[in-house]
Every structure is written in structure tokens, then in C-alpha cells.
Write a protein that holds these residues in place. Structure first.
Motif, PDB file in Angstrom:
ATOM      1  N   HIS A 132      78.893  -3.198 101.812  1.00 57.20           N
ATOM      2  CA  HIS A 132      78.456  -1.861 102.216  1.00 57.20           C
ATOM      3  C   HIS A 132      79.066  -1.468 103.551  1.00 57.20           C
ATOM      4  CE1 HIS A 132      75.593  -0.997  99.054  1.00 57.20           C
ATOM      5  NE2 HIS A 132      75.167  -2.244  99.124  1.00 57.20           N
ATOM      6  N   TYR A 133      79.873  -2.333 104.133  1.00 60.06           N
ATOM      7  CA  TYR A 133      80.519  -2.054 105.407  1.00 60.06           C
ATOM      8  C   TYR A 133      81.905  -2.659 105.389  1.00 60.06           C
ATOM      9  CZ  TYR A 133      78.814  -6.834 106.130  1.00 60.06           C
ATOM     10  OH  TYR A 133      78.547  -8.168 105.974  1.00 60.06           O
ATOM     11  N   LEU A 134      82.739  -2.260 106.335  1.00 60.78           N
ATOM     12  CA  LEU A 134      84.093  -2.777 106.464  1.00 60.78           C
ATOM     13  C   LEU A 134      84.129  -3.795 107.592  1.00 60.78           C
ATOM     14  CD1 LEU A 134      86.074   0.559 106.028  1.00 60.78           C
ATOM     15  CD2 LEU A 134      85.208  -1.012 104.295  1.00 60.78           C
ATOM     16  N   LYS A 135      85.011  -4.793 107.464  1.00 53.40           N
ATOM     17  CA  LYS A 135      84.928  -5.947 108.356  1.00 53.40           C
ATOM     18  C   LYS A 135      86.308  -6.511 108.660  1.00 53.40           C
ATOM     19  CE  LYS A 135      82.338 -10.368 108.438  1.00 53.40           C
ATOM     20  NZ  LYS A 135      83.140 -11.447 107.819  1.00 53.40           N
ATOM     21  N   ILE A 174      82.755  -4.792 112.796  1.00 53.53           N
ATOM     22  CA  ILE A 174      82.094  -4.156 111.660  1.00 53.53           C
ATOM     23  C   ILE A 174      82.139  -2.643 111.805  1.00 53.53           C
ATOM     24  CG2 ILE A 174      79.939  -3.962 110.352  1.00 53.53           C
ATOM     25  CD1 ILE A 174      81.154  -6.741 110.227  1.00 53.53           C
ATOM     26  N   TYR A 175      82.370  -1.968 110.674  1.00 52.08           N
ATOM     27  CA  TYR A 175      82.298  -0.510 110.655  1.00 52.08           C
ATOM     28  C   TYR A 175      81.596  -0.058 109.380  1.00 52.08           C
ATOM     29  CZ  TYR A 175      83.646   4.399 110.326  1.00 52.08           C
ATOM     30  OH  TYR A 175      83.620   5.769 110.196  1.00 52.08           O
ATOM     31  N   GLN A 176      80.565   0.746 109.530  1.00 48.55           N
ATOM     32  CA  GLN A 176      79.854   1.311 108.393  1.00 48.55           C
ATOM     33  C   GLN A 176      80.520   2.623 108.012  1.00 48.55           C
ATOM     34  OE1 GLN A 176      77.044   0.022 106.466  1.00 48.55           O
ATOM     35  NE2 GLN A 176      78.070   1.580 105.235  1.00 48.55           N
ATOM     36  N   ASP A 177      81.380   2.599 107.013  1.00 43.63           N
ATOM     37  CA  ASP A 177      82.103   3.790 106.601  1.00 43.63           C
ATOM     38  C   ASP A 177      81.147   4.760 105.909  1.00 43.63           C
ATOM     39  OD1 ASP A 177      83.835   5.548 104.842  1.00 43.63           O
ATOM     40  OD2 ASP A 177      85.393   4.381 105.849  1.00 43.63           O
ATOM     41  N   PRO A 178      81.124   6.020 106.351  1.00 41.07           N
ATOM     42  CA  PRO A 178      80.185   6.981 105.753  1.00 41.07           C
ATOM     43  C   PRO A 178      80.474   7.266 104.286  1.00 41.07           C
ATOM     44  CG  PRO A 178      81.717   8.100 107.211  1.00 41.07           C
ATOM     45  CD  PRO A 178      81.903   6.637 107.430  1.00 41.07           C
ATOM     46  N   ASP A 179      81.662   6.938 103.823  1.00 44.95           N
ATOM     47  CA  ASP A 179      82.022   7.215 102.438  1.00 44.95           C
ATOM     48  C   ASP A 179      82.031   5.961 101.565  1.00 44.95           C
ATOM     49  OD1 ASP A 179      82.632  10.090 102.776  1.00 44.95           O
ATOM     50  OD2 ASP A 179      84.169   9.312 104.114  1.00 44.95           O
ATOM     51  N   GLN A 180      81.492   4.873 102.102  1.00 46.51           N
ATOM     52  CA  GLN A 180      81.451   3.652 101.313  1.00 46.51           C
ATOM     53  C   GLN A 180      80.597   3.866 100.074  1.00 46.51           C
ATOM     54  OE1 GLN A 180      83.321   1.315 101.347  1.00 46.51           O
ATOM     55  NE2 GLN A 180      82.501  -0.734 101.495  1.00 46.51           N
TER      56      GLN A 180
END
Length: 475
Positions: free
Chosen positions: A246-249, A266-272
Motif C-alpha cells: 500500500h506504499y512505495l519503498k 517510505i512514500y504513501q502514493d495517493p494513487d496506490q
């Protein structure tokens, strides 16, 4: 929701290769002490087409990446390479920058450097070696230092055989899958283990009995990574974690502690998982190693503070318009940090280059060209790409940006310090293009990658025509 993992195909065997005799300057040679056979697993990206959706400028545009795609799992079984007797001779004399930038003149040609598209060409930090890789499943090392430093003849020198190579079957090397360590003694790429996990590996082409150092995460059962990049200060390695979450790493290792990452970005992409999961396409270190940038498949440029592991900025770059607003076909997405300014980077933006202040999180200006060749579509149906920038590199002094376009055999240069740039449609036009259309030494196909020499006087280009050329660009 449980974590999902990207699917990878099974393994394939790689055949033995015949040792290659070392060849440098045609009038000189490097002694080869012995040939060693080692077993080393290696993986790379699929040569076929992969699809990723990018949310750019408020609309969905389908980008078709040719030569990118998902990671394949391959195994290198009985690889042979040459061991150099004394690879680190005194480096060429360095100068901080070209005293005068000149249109490129070919001084060295490596015809048939590879037998398929060359995806990477990299000058080592000493200015002596070029490393290259391609869709022909090989990584090669070329000893060019003496040739380019001594070349004074009107006609260019030629080089036909590498000093060292690795060959692997059915596993081509994709773009941005090869990087030098900061000291120039190791090459980083990716490998696969028996369980199909894909890992970063450091290879030393100058050492006896080197089987490579694999970087992994011993704390988890399965882990896979792509695009390993060593930091400029040579103490840390970053690689994209390609497990779907659910996030990029991005994971980080200390070079001397390869078993477990020392941290993650870590980045929580809003379009994931909005229509399709997002992923990271490319990463890059700032020149001082304090920041790391990533460009995502949803069109976000993410900047992390490596020390605090916090996201410093995340924003979308306003996309340049394209004639085709539905399917945009590209071969490569790239970014390049300034080698002198740790806050400045140049980022792919279709047929333009966005120069970004990473700390402020804004585009300062954009670079493009008015050369019709850059916007001409290829007649090759397999490469019917939307006109776009392919390679981006800065001069060592941080003044000039050089780039290539997907369907052009030219190199384009911009002076970022000019006080009166030529503007067109709000974009800065190039100051220099080479070679001329009638130059018989020009590449016969588009330029796929560019590398500026450490002293700023030379530039190496790799082409879809399977050749490498070294140009004199500074006096």
C-alpha cells in the motif's frame, strides 16, 4: 490486506563464454594474468514491453515502456571473465571543467560494441574506463583512458574488444541497471537467487576470485529489488523495493553491512491501487548524498531526507503536452542530479526537461529543443515512440545539461547559467547541437545513453546502432 508480490518467471541457464583477450590502445595492450570461472546468479529486466499508468496533469495517460517492464529472474551459471594485471594505472590528469565548450568531435569509435541496443554507458570516476550494458545480455568494460588522452590524429581511434565482460543468456540489461561505486572499483547491478528473489550485487572486475557481494534482507522470507544505486560518498546503497504494498519503498544498506538494510524510505502514493498499483520507476542521489529522489508511475517526484528518512517534498511536475493524449509510448524515464548543487535536479518531462529545486519543491525552468529531428517519429513500427527525452547528464562543473531524444542521433546541450536564454513557448532552447546532419561519424540511430567524463572534456554516447562513440566537447 496481505502484501502482494510481483510475479517473476522461472530461471534459465546461461552458457559458458569464451574468454576475451584484453585490448586497449591499438598500439598498447594490458597483460592478462589468468581467466577465472565462477558461478554467479544474475537477473535483469525483460526486453519486452511493460505497461504502467501515470497520473499526470490531472488525467490518466497510458505510458508504454519499451525495454523496461517487470523484472525477470535469470541465472548466470559458468561465467568467465578476465582478470587485469594492473587495472588502476595513474588516472588521466583532471581539470575541473572544460575551458571552452565545443561541438562534439568523434575521437574514438567502438563499432559493434554490443549486438543489440546499448542501455547504459558509464564513465568511471578516474576517467579511464567505460562500462556498458545492453539487450545482448552483456556488461562490458572498455579501457579508453590512454586513447582519449593521447588521441591527436584527424581520424578517430577504434576499439574492438573489451577488457572484461559478463554474458548472460535471455536476461538483457535494462536502462539504469548498472552503476559505478564512488571509488570506481565496483559495478552494481541486480541478481536472482534460487527462490527467484532479486537482489543488488556489487561486482569487482579488477579482483581475483570475485563472486560478487549480494545485498539482501535476512529478516524477511522474500525480498526483491531493482535499480541499486550507491551513494556518492560510497558508504550507502539504495535500491527500489519492488514488492507490491500500500506504499512505495526504497531500502538502504551500509556498503559493509549487506545482510540487512539499515533503513527504508517510505512514500504513501495517493494513487496506490487507484485503478492500478503505483510503483517507483527511477531513483537518484543528490551529489552530497543527503537527498534521494524517486519518480513514480503516478507522476509524483518524491524527495526524501536520507538522514531523517522523512519525505521532504512530493509533487507532480506539470506535464508537457503531447500530440497523442491517449497512449504515450516511451523507452525510458530518467532523472539526473546536479553534480555541484545538492538541491538541483533535472527530470524527464516528455519532450522537455524540468530543472527542479528539490528543497522548494518547484520547477525553476524547463529545457527543450526546436530541432525537428527530436520530434520526428521513427519509421520502425517497433519504436513508434512519442517524442521524448531519453538520457540526461550534467557536465562535471554543473553548468551544462546534455540530453538525447528517442528518435534523434544527436546530442543537445543547454547552458544553465546563461543570462539570456532563447525562449520558445515558455521553454529554454538548446545552445548547442551535435553532430551536424552530414557528419559521416554520427550514430546511424538514436542515442540511448550519455556519460560526461570526469574532467569535462569528453562525452561518451551509446546508441541503438549498437556502437559507442567518445566525443571531444571541451578544450
Amino acid at each position: 490486506m496481505p502484501e502482494q508480490q510481483n510475479n517473476t518467471p522461472g530461471t534459465s541457464e546461461v552458457t559458458d563464454i569464451t574468454p576475451i583477450k584484453s585490448e586497449n590502445d591499438p598500439s598498447e595492450s594490458v597483460a592478462v594474468e589468468k581467466t577465472q570461472t565462477v558461478q554467479l546468479p544474475l537477473a535483469s529486466r525483460q526486453k519486452g514491453v511493460g505497461r504502467r499508468k501515470l497520473l499526470l496533469g490531472g488525467g490518466i495517460a497510458l505510458f508504454v515502456l519499451a525495454g523496461g517492464g517487470t523484472a525477470l529472474t535469470m541465472t548466470l551459471m559458468n561465467t568467465q571473465w578476465q582478470t587485469l594485471s594492473n587495472p588502476f594505472l595513474p588516472a588521466p590528469t583532471m581539470i575541473s571543467k572544460p575551458r571552452h565548450l565545443v561541438p562534439g568531435k568523434v575521437i574514438l569509435t567502438i563499432d559493434d560494441a554490443h549486438t543489440d541496443t546499448i542501455t547504459n554507458v558509464l564513465w568511471d570516476p578516474t576517467g579511464r574506463y567505460l562500462a556498458s550494458s545492453g539487450y545482448d545480455y552483456t556488461v562490458k568494460l572498455w579501457d579508453v583512458g590512454n586513447i582519449v588522452q593521447k588521441q591527436v590524429a584527424d581520424s578517430p581511434a577504434t576499439l574492438s574488444r573489451p577488457t572484461w565482460q559478463i554474458l548472460k543468456e535471455n536476461a538483457p540489461f535494462g536502462f539504469d541497471e548498472l552503476h559505478w561505486s564512488a571509488d570506481g572499483r565496483k559495478l552494481f547491478t541486480i541478481v536472482s537467487e534460487q527462490n527467484d528473489d532479486i537482489k543488488p550485487i556489487a561486482l569487482n572486475p579488477f579482483a581475483d576470485n570475485d563472486k560478487g557481494q549480494i545485498f539482501t534482507n535476512a529478516k524477511v522470507k522474500q525480498s526483491s529489488f531493482s535499480e541499486p544505486q550507491p551513494a556518492p560518498q560510497n558508504t550507502m546503497l539504495a535500491a527500489i523495493d519492488i514488492i507490491v504494498r500500500h506504499y512505495l519503498k526504497v531500502d538502504l544498506w551500509q556498503i559493509d553491512k549487506p545482510d540487512v538494510p539499515v533503513g527504508s524510505l517510505i512514500y504513501q502514493d495517493p494513487d496506490q491501487f487507484t485503478g492500478s498499483f503505483a510503483n517507483i520507476l527511477i531513483i537518484g542521489w543528490s551529489c552530497d548524498g543527503s537527498l534521494l529522489a524517486a519518480f513514480t508511475s503516478s507522476g509524483h517526484l518524491v524527495i526524501w531526507d536520507v538522514k531523517t528518512r522523512a519525505v521532504k517534498k512530493a509533487f507532480q511536475i506539470p506535464r508537457q503536452q503531447s500530440d497523442d493524449t491517449s497512449t504515450i509510448k516511451i523507452s525510458r524515464i530518467t532523472l539526473s542530479w546536479s553534480p555541484t548543487n545538492p538541491h538541483l535536479l533535472a527530470v524527464f518531462n516528455l519532450a522537455a526537461i524540468a530543472v527542479v529545486d528539490a528543497v522548494q519543491g518547484k520547477v525553476l525552468y524547463q529545457l527543450s529543443t526546436d530541432d525537428p529531428d527530436a520530434f520526428t517519429r521513427s519509421i520502425n513500427p517497433k519504436r513508434n515512440w512519442t517524442p521524448h527525452v531519453v538520457a540526461i547528464t550534467w557536465s562535471p562543473d554543473g553548468r551544462y545539461v546534455a540530453a538525447s531524444y528517442a528518435n534523434s542521433n544527436k546530442v543537445y546541450l543547454w547552458d544553465t547559467q546563461t543570462k539570456e536564454p532563447q525562449m520558445k513557448n515558455g521553454l529554454r532552447m538548446q545552445q548547442l547541437i551535435f553532430p551536424q546532419a552530414d557528419d559521416p561519424l554520427a550514430h546511424s540511430d538514436a542515442v540511448a545513453d550519455i556519460s560526461w567524463s570526469p574532467d569535462g572534456r569528453f562525452m561518451a554516447t551509446a546508441s541503438y546502432d549498437e556502437s559507442i562513440k567518445v566525443w571531444k566537447v571541451g578544450e
